[in-house]
Design a protein around this motif. Structure first.
Motif: not given
Length: 301
Positions: A148-159
């Motif tokens: 929603l805040k249009k921040k970059k989605l890092e692989f580490l985060h969603y993994f």
């Protein structure tokens, strides 16, 4: 129920689980002591549900990212604060209740019993582990706020978010007594981490973010030392007659293998994140000073 009486069974002076039981009974309609994790009957207790949860998570965050690519970032300040405050409180409550259950076992029976004995997997701990597992579903909302805040989605985060949910499930099904080690460390880190995000969401400048990442790395190192030791001891005891060991350790082999693999990947990913993130910050911190010096010199000339 006695009041302020310190003992191994009441390390905080009162038996907090009794108060938790009253709240649990009020909300659920059944005593906490009636709970048992039964695969296929308890909500979210099957592998299919975990897989569907992960797929739904990826569809929502990447689909949302696609749909909002031309939209303006949303602030969500108040909702973000409430979200992080809730996770700070729930992590602290689960941490304290878990320590209360573990302390008498450690005090009266020692570390090996508390880590490896089947008897150390109690009904009270099973409920707390299950609630911790449910919280992992709610923590997926972290990523929704990023979208929603249009921040970059890092692989580490969603993994990390999706696989931690799966990790908690495998250890519940596998009844790995050693589960409490990563759970207690993870809850400790999360109390501090979500408090940090709660404060920064309200505009506060907090200086210790780097130390949170350091704590997470230390957490995984401790996890792996304990879990690899338990896994080795189990295999040495079960399959050999000559390798030194501490004895067997409760839990299934598949749960142990998955736990070792996931936690090892976390350690490597967090070390890489630390290296990249704080190396860049150190370089960025030095760059403005260099430019300023250059401008000053040009003015003198």
């Amino acid at each position: 129920m006695s009041f302020v009486e310190f003992s191994p069974e009441q390390p905080f002076g009162v038996y907090l689980f009794d108060y938790f039981n009253q709240l649990y009974t009020f909300i659920v309609g059944k005593p906490a002591t009636d709970f048992h994790f039964i695969k296929g009957i308890t909500p979210l207790s099957t592998l299919n549900e975990v897989v569907i949860g992960c797929i739904t998570y990826f569809v929502v965050i990447f689909g949302g990212q696609f749909l909002l690519q031309n939209a303006s970032p949303m602030k969500c300040k108040t909702l973000n604060q409430i979200h992080n405050l809730f996770l700070t409180v729930i992590s602290f409550v689960l941490l304290v209740l878990t320590i209360e259950q573990l302390f008498p076992k450690l005090f009266r029976h020692g570390l090996y019993y508390t880590i490896c004995s089947e008897e150390a997997w109690t009904q009270e701990l099973e409920l707390l582990y299950y609630l911790n597992y449910l919280v992992k579903y709610y923590e997926l909302v972290d990523t929704v706020f990023l979208v929603l805040k249009k921040k970059k989605l890092e692989f580490l985060h969603y993994f990390h978010h999706s696989m931690t949910m799966a990790l908690c499930y495998t250890q519940l099904v596998g009844r790995t007594t050693v589960s409490w080690v990563p759970i207690v460390l993870n809850l400790t880190v999360h109390v501090l981490m979500y408090y940090y995000y709660f404060r920064t969401a309200s505009g506060a400048k907090i200086w210790w973010k780097q130390y949170l990442t350091t704590m997470q790395i230390i957490q995984f190192i401790i996890d792996l030392i304990v879990i690899y030791t338990c896994t080795y001891s189990y295999y040495a005891y079960t399959y050999t007659n000559y390798l030194p060991n501490f004895g067997t350790c409760a839990g299934t082999e598949s749960a142990a293998a998955f736990g070792c693999a996931i936690l090892t990947s976390y350690l490597l990913l967090f070390i890489n994140f630390y290296r990249i993130t704080y190396k860049k910050k150190n370089v960025a911190a030095k760059t403005p000073a260099t430019k300023t010096d250059t401008i000053k010199k040009s003015k003198k000339i």
